[in-house]
Design an enzyme around this catalytic site. Structure first.
Site, PDB file in Angstrom:
ATOM      1  N   ASP A  85     -27.980 -69.355 -32.723  1.00  0.00           N
ATOM      2  CA  ASP A  85     -28.956 -70.350 -33.165  1.00  0.00           C
ATOM      3  C   ASP A  85     -29.549 -70.035 -34.535  1.00  0.00           C
ATOM      4  O   ASP A  85     -30.553 -70.631 -34.922  1.00  0.00           O
ATOM      5  CB  ASP A  85     -30.083 -70.491 -32.134  1.00  0.00           C
ATOM      6  CG  ASP A  85     -30.771 -69.165 -31.836  1.00  0.00           C
ATOM      7  OD1 ASP A  85     -30.395 -68.139 -32.439  1.00  0.00           O
ATOM      8  OD2 ASP A  85     -31.688 -69.156 -30.999  1.00  0.00           O
ATOM      9  N   ASP A  92     -32.757 -54.991 -29.652  1.00  0.00           N
ATOM     10  CA  ASP A  92     -32.722 -54.839 -31.108  1.00  0.00           C
ATOM     11  C   ASP A  92     -33.622 -53.680 -31.554  1.00  0.00           C
ATOM     12  O   ASP A  92     -33.294 -52.968 -32.513  1.00  0.00           O
ATOM     13  CB  ASP A  92     -33.119 -56.137 -31.799  1.00  0.00           C
ATOM     14  CG  ASP A  92     -34.367 -56.759 -31.197  1.00  0.00           C
ATOM     15  OD1 ASP A  92     -34.901 -56.207 -30.227  1.00  0.00           O
ATOM     16  OD2 ASP A  92     -34.811 -57.803 -31.703  1.00  0.00           O
ATOM     17  N   MET A 117     -33.772 -71.429 -37.529  1.00  0.00           N
ATOM     18  CA  MET A 117     -33.418 -71.301 -36.127  1.00  0.00           C
ATOM     19  C   MET A 117     -33.385 -72.682 -35.483  1.00  0.00           C
ATOM     20  O   MET A 117     -34.277 -73.505 -35.718  1.00  0.00           O
ATOM     21  CB  MET A 117     -34.423 -70.403 -35.398  1.00  0.00           C
ATOM     22  CG  MET A 117     -34.185 -70.309 -33.894  1.00  0.00           C
ATOM     23  SD  MET A 117     -35.396 -69.257 -33.059  1.00  0.00           S
ATOM     24  CE  MET A 117     -34.777 -67.643 -33.529  1.00  0.00           C
ATOM     25  N   HIS A 121     -35.154 -74.553 -29.386  1.00  0.00           N
ATOM     26  CA  HIS A 121     -34.654 -74.745 -28.023  1.00  0.00           C
ATOM     27  C   HIS A 121     -35.625 -74.096 -27.045  1.00  0.00           C
ATOM     28  O   HIS A 121     -36.429 -73.221 -27.415  1.00  0.00           O
ATOM     29  CB  HIS A 121     -33.264 -74.122 -27.864  1.00  0.00           C
ATOM     30  CG  HIS A 121     -33.230 -72.648 -28.164  1.00  0.00           C
ATOM     31  ND1 HIS A 121     -33.449 -71.683 -27.201  1.00  0.00           N
ATOM     32  CD2 HIS A 121     -33.017 -71.975 -29.328  1.00  0.00           C
ATOM     33  CE1 HIS A 121     -33.359 -70.477 -27.763  1.00  0.00           C
ATOM     34  NE2 HIS A 121     -33.102 -70.638 -29.044  1.00  0.00           N
ATOM     35  N   ARG A 181     -36.406 -71.664 -23.796  1.00  0.00           N
ATOM     36  CA  ARG A 181     -35.812 -70.402 -23.363  1.00  0.00           C
ATOM     37  C   ARG A 181     -34.805 -70.651 -22.250  1.00  0.00           C
ATOM     38  O   ARG A 181     -35.034 -71.428 -21.337  1.00  0.00           O
ATOM     39  CB  ARG A 181     -36.897 -69.434 -22.869  1.00  0.00           C
ATOM     40  CG  ARG A 181     -36.332 -68.034 -22.576  1.00  0.00           C
ATOM     41  CD  ARG A 181     -37.430 -67.043 -22.241  1.00  0.00           C
ATOM     42  NE  ARG A 181     -38.407 -66.949 -23.324  1.00  0.00           N
ATOM     43  CZ  ARG A 181     -38.195 -66.274 -24.452  1.00  0.00           C
ATOM     44  NH1 ARG A 181     -37.042 -65.662 -24.653  1.00  0.00           N
ATOM     45  NH2 ARG A 181     -39.132 -66.230 -25.372  1.00  0.00           N
TER      46      ARG A 181
END
Length: 379
Positions: free
Chosen positions: A218, A282, A308, A311, A313
């Site tokens: 995304d 990350d 991004m 959307h 989750r």
């Protein structure tokens, strides 16, 4: 008088006869000389190609030199392979691709409102081969790049990603392949584990990959000067997302889009396998990089901007409740940093199943969590 005239005529006739004989001899000599030249000329043509094919022993010196090469092979008939008398033109050596590609545009307008069918993506990228592979036709890149995307239920996002990224990567003069690693089933999502799968599966297809870009599906770069390459240090590309107001959320952030060379990936022993659900992996990767003494490199914040795709989750990708515990790692004095709690995981191994090339600019691999072997932090 008549006798004198008759003698003169007889001498003239003899002289003419001698001249005729001399002319005949000269003609015969010239004829055989030209014949010999023609014979030698046609003999040279008849001695090429077919004679060698019929008599391979006549080219023993050529075939023996060919067999001295490690990769030399014999012909299917069992006879030594004879080189052609007139070899075809060899492909010209392409120059190295420039460090700063001349066709870059700079700041891009990125929007996600227009419909994006896959047919349009294919039509706009005729040079991209089956499986999302591309090689510049006019230069030789210094690296071979595998772009790896962890994926599940994001077909809509993937179409936009392919629409924007293929032209960007082509303008950057990259030799690359795109790998979409789909997690099969509805179990909790594991992003880092899928990235490990992508690393291994890409190398199975092409051992020449020496640079790996790990990207969320995304996220689309807003500037094609943000070069998807690997350097001396691990690279963090997505440093200024619109989601965070085009700022780095915190100093240790390494999410979104990152890149490591093959040597760097192996040096940190791959990505962690213990992060089920959203978040934490990350930060763990950032810690692994720091523990090995490497530094994070980043582009200029004006170039490292990303949009991004908004959307909700995903289901089964809820925030990881163990994230604070898994991310607490340090290197107190006397601690073996390769055994720091929560900071090291075995490199992921997986059985290949359900892999396919879908012909839409990507290479897909379906991985079920129960099939993923290895993993777990070394404590």
């Amino acid at each position: 008088m008549s006798r004198l005239l008759g003698g003169t005529l007889e001498r003239v006739c003899k002289a003419v006869l001698l001249l005729c004989l001399l002319h005949f001899l000269v003609a015969v000599i010239l004829y055989f000389d030209v014949y010999a030249q023609h014979l030698a000329f046609f003999s040279r043509f008849s001695a090429r190609g077919p004679a060698r094919a019929l008599h391979p022993a006549a080219s023993s010196s050529s075939s023996s030199s060919n067999c001295s090469r490690p990769n030399a092979t014999a012909s299917s008939s069992g006879l030594p392979e004879v080189p052609s008398a007139r070899p075809g033109p060899t492909a010209p050596m392409l120059p190295p691709c420039p460090d700063s590609p001349p066709g870059l545009v700079g700041r891009l307008l990125i929007e996600f409102t227009s419909p994006m069918p896959l047919e349009r993506v294919q039509r706009e990228n005729p040079g991209v081969l089956m499986g999302g592979r591309y090689t510049p036709p006019d230069c030789t890149p210094a690296q071979t790049v595998a772009v790896i995307i962890p994926f599940r239920h994001r077909e809509h996002h993937l179409r936009y990603w392919l629409h924007y990224l293929h032209p960007i990567l082509r303008r950057q003069r990259l030799r690359y392949g795109v790998y979409v690693i789909n997690q099969h089933g509805e179990d909790t999502f594991n992003r880092a584990k899928l990235l490990n799968v992508g690393f291994l599966e890409a190398l199975k297809e092409d051992a020449a990959y020496d640079c790996f870009i790990f990207s969320d599906v995304d996220l689309v770069p807003m500037d094609d000067r943000n070069l998807y390459r690997c350097g001396d240090q691990p690279r963090h590309f997505a440093i200024a997302m619109d989601k965070f107001g085009f700022r780095l959320p915190y100093a240790g952030y390494f999410g979104g889009v990152s890149g490591l060379s093959k040597a760097q990936f192996l040096r940190i022993n791959g990505f962690p396998n213990e992060y089920w659900g959203w978040g934490g992996e990350d930060d763990d990767i950032f810690n692994r990089i720091s523990l090995t003494g490497m530094k994070i490199s980043r582009p200029d914040i004006r170039i490292g901007r990303y949009r991004m795709i908004k959307h909700d989750r995903d289901k089964h990708n809820e925030p990881n409740p163990q994230r604070p515990h898994l991310c607490t790692c340090g290197t107190p004095a006397g601690t073996d940093r390769t055994r720091a709690s929560g900071c090291w995981a075995q490199l992921l191994w997986t059985r290949q199943r359900g892999a396919e090339q879908d012909g839409k600019g990507v290479w897909k691999h379906n991985a079920h969590p129960s099939e993923i072997e290895g993993g777990g932090c070394i404590s």
